[in-house]
Scaffold this motif. Structure first.
Motif, short mmCIF file in Angstrom:
data_model
loop_
_atom_site.label_atom_id
_atom_site.label_comp_id
_atom_site.label_asym_id
_atom_site.label_seq_id
_atom_site.Cartn_x
_atom_site.Cartn_y
_atom_site.Cartn_z
N TYR A 313 90.71 35.02 44.79
CA TYR A 313 90.43 34.09 43.69
C TYR A 313 90.91 32.71 44.08
O TYR A 313 92.08 32.49 44.37
CB TYR A 313 91.12 34.54 42.41
CG TYR A 313 90.48 35.73 41.74
CD1 TYR A 313 89.54 35.56 40.74
CD2 TYR A 313 90.82 37.02 42.12
CE1 TYR A 313 88.94 36.66 40.12
CE2 TYR A 313 90.24 38.12 41.51
CZ TYR A 313 89.30 37.93 40.51
OH TYR A 313 88.71 39.01 39.90
N ASP A 314 89.97 31.76 44.10
CA ASP A 314 90.27 30.37 44.38
C ASP A 314 89.88 29.56 43.14
O ASP A 314 88.97 29.96 42.40
CB ASP A 314 89.48 29.90 45.61
CG ASP A 314 89.85 28.49 46.02
OD1 ASP A 314 89.15 27.55 45.59
OD2 ASP A 314 90.83 28.33 46.76
N PRO A 315 90.52 28.42 42.88
CA PRO A 315 90.15 27.65 41.68
C PRO A 315 88.68 27.27 41.61
O PRO A 315 88.11 27.16 40.53
CB PRO A 315 91.04 26.41 41.77
CG PRO A 315 92.23 26.85 42.54
CD PRO A 315 91.70 27.85 43.55
N SER A 316 88.03 27.07 42.75
CA SER A 316 86.63 26.63 42.75
C SER A 316 85.64 27.71 43.15
O SER A 316 84.43 27.52 43.00
CB SER A 316 86.46 25.43 43.69
OG SER A 316 86.80 25.81 45.02
N LYS A 317 86.14 28.83 43.66
CA LYS A 317 85.23 29.87 44.12
C LYS A 317 85.99 31.19 44.23
O LYS A 317 87.23 31.23 44.16
CB LYS A 317 84.62 29.51 45.47
CG LYS A 317 85.67 29.43 46.58
CD LYS A 317 85.06 29.01 47.91
CE LYS A 317 86.16 28.91 48.99
NZ LYS A 317 85.61 28.49 50.30
N ILE A 318 85.23 32.26 44.40
CA ILE A 318 85.83 33.54 44.78
C ILE A 318 85.20 33.97 46.09
O ILE A 318 84.02 33.68 46.35
CB ILE A 318 85.63 34.62 43.68
CG1 ILE A 318 84.15 34.93 43.50
CG2 ILE A 318 86.28 34.22 42.39
CD1 ILE A 318 83.91 36.17 42.67
N VAL A 319 86.02 34.63 46.91
CA VAL A 319 85.56 35.10 48.21
C VAL A 319 85.64 36.63 48.20
O VAL A 319 86.71 37.18 47.93
CB VAL A 319 86.39 34.52 49.36
CG1 VAL A 319 85.89 35.06 50.70
CG2 VAL A 319 86.33 33.00 49.35
N LEU A 320 84.52 37.26 48.44
CA LEU A 320 84.46 38.72 48.48
C LEU A 320 84.16 39.15 49.91
O LEU A 320 83.20 38.66 50.52
CB LEU A 320 83.36 39.22 47.53
CG LEU A 320 83.06 40.71 47.56
CD1 LEU A 320 84.24 41.51 47.02
CD2 LEU A 320 81.80 41.02 46.76
N ARG A 321 84.97 40.07 50.41
CA ARG A 321 84.77 40.56 51.78
C ARG A 321 84.81 42.08 51.76
O ARG A 321 85.76 42.68 51.25
CB ARG A 321 85.84 40.01 52.71
CG ARG A 321 85.67 40.44 54.17
CD ARG A 321 86.72 39.81 55.06
NE ARG A 321 86.62 40.29 56.43
CZ ARG A 321 85.83 39.77 57.37
NH1 ARG A 321 85.03 38.75 57.06
NH2 ARG A 321 85.81 40.24 58.60
N VAL A 322 83.77 42.70 52.31
CA VAL A 322 83.70 44.15 52.44
C VAL A 322 83.51 44.45 53.92
O VAL A 322 82.47 44.11 54.51
CB VAL A 322 82.54 44.74 51.61
CG1 VAL A 322 82.50 46.26 51.77
CG2 VAL A 322 82.68 44.36 50.15
N GLU A 323 84.54 45.09 54.53
CA GLU A 323 84.52 45.33 55.98
C GLU A 323 84.77 46.81 56.24
O GLU A 323 85.59 47.45 55.58
CB GLU A 323 85.59 44.49 56.65
CG GLU A 323 85.63 44.63 58.17
CD GLU A 323 86.67 43.72 58.79
OE1 GLU A 323 87.04 43.96 59.96
OE2 GLU A 323 87.12 42.78 58.11
#
Length: 373
Positions: A313-323
């Protein structure tokens, strides 16, 4: 054909009206009038018949009508109605946008009439109607211009209405296409995942049926749960089509998704970085569906593998990573990666996917918190 028939009827009506008005002495040009004879009637007929060509050849018809009117007045035939067809041609020229031709024809008719009056021995007596000619000429040009502007305005209004209707139709078609794409994505993401889990569990149950019946029960329970989940997802999608409010898919349901993947035989590590906060519905749904499709691809293509599902969770975006660290399977190519990328791009984000250095495959999506309008 309709306009020509109409003009012919107008010419016939004008001939009757001019002849009747002349014989009825409804207008007067002065004491020098002579009785109407065949030559005078011929001039009336010629002037009237020009009205049949006032739209197809307005300038030629106007010249003939004006010449007939000037000759009629020069020969002192009674009445002034013979000039009416020339006035009609002047109006038509102005209404068709040929303003200069209308003005020149008006000047020619006025010059001929007033030239005859200037060289006459006596001035036209009061009430002879000839003094009104200049006013009628100006009126025909002005009325023709007003008619032209009104027609142009009405055409513009009609064009704007047609453009608005065409825009509405295009918007409706675009919305219908977007809805079809949304339905296809929802069905693909939800049902494909559930069916993939069922397929994996059925394979496990068939392998363990003879060796370990107790574990078959676990696989059957997982199949049952996947079936319930597929039915719930399908009802939610159909609920949208019925204009009801379905349960929204979002990251709050990600632990349940991870649990189902673990029940299908995957080893899943779920991590969250940053402080979770409420996401816009579009972003929340897209993140969940991307994670769901990524896990489905692992089940279908990578076989048994360890999977890491990380949400930052970032203030301007969310980063989703599935590895995952599995090996490529034998399943054929599908629309999974395309669908995930479409979901990310639709809300202004991006998605990358590809093999990692130490083996396996990774999907990384960056989704902005603010969805572009």
């Amino acid at each position: 054909m309709d306009s020509r028939r109409t003009d012919a009827l107008v010419a016939a009506a004008a001939l009757v009206a001019i002849t009747g008005g002349t014989y009825a002495d409804l207008s007067w040009t002065g004491p020098l009038e002579r009785p109407l004879d065949p030559a005078g009637l011929t001039l009336i007929v010629v002037a009237s018949l020009t009205l049949a060509f006032r739209r197809t050849a307005p300038l030629a018809a106007g010249v003939v009508a004006a010449a007939a009117g000037v000759v009629y007045y020069a020969l002192h035939y009674p009445g002034v109605f013979t000039s009416a067809p020339a006035l009609a041609s002047i109006y038509t020229l102005a209404a068709l946008g040929r303003r200069k031709a209308a003005i020149w024809l008006s000047l020619a008719l006025a010059t001929g009439m007033y030239g005859l009056m200037a060289i006459a021995e006596d001035d036209p007596p009061p009430g002879s109607w000839m003094g009104l000619l200049s006013g009628w000429l100006v009126a025909m040009v002005v009325i023709g211009e007003l008619t032209r502007h009104r027609r142009a305005y009405l055409r513009a209004v009609e064009q704007r209405a047609e453009e608005a209707e065409r825009t509405r139709e295009e918007a409706a078609l675009r919305r219908a296409g977007e809805e079809r794409l949304w339905i296809a994505q929802e069905l693909h993401d939800s049902l494909t995942h559930s069916i993939s889990v069922v397929n994996v569990q059925v394979t496990v149950a068939m392998q363990l049926l003879e060796r370990d019946p107790a574990r078959v029960r676990e696989s059957l329970a997982a199949i049952k749960e996947s079936g319930h989940e597929a039915m719930r997802e399908l009802r939610a999608t159909l609920g949208v089509l019925r204009q009801s409010e379905p349960e929204e898919a979002g990251l709050s349901r990600l632990p349940r998704l991870v649990s189902r993947a673990e029940g299908a035989g995957l080893r899943v590590a779920h991590t969250v970085a940053g402080t979770p906060y409420a996401l816009p519905p579009e972003v929340d749904r897209a993140a969940y569906r991307i994670a769901q499709e990524a896990l489905t691809n692992v089940l279908r293509h990578a076989g048994a593998a360890t999977v890491t599902v990380a949400v930052e969770y970032d203030p301007s975006k969310i980063v989703l990573r599935v590895e995952n660290d599995g090996e490529a399977g034998t399943a054929g190519p599908g629309m999974g990666l395309i669908g995930m990328r479409e979901r990310a791009v639709a809300i202004g984000g991006s998605l990358t996917a590809g093999p990692v250095d130490d083996g396996g495959f990774a999907v990384r999506a960056e989704l902005p918190v603010r969805v572009p309008a």
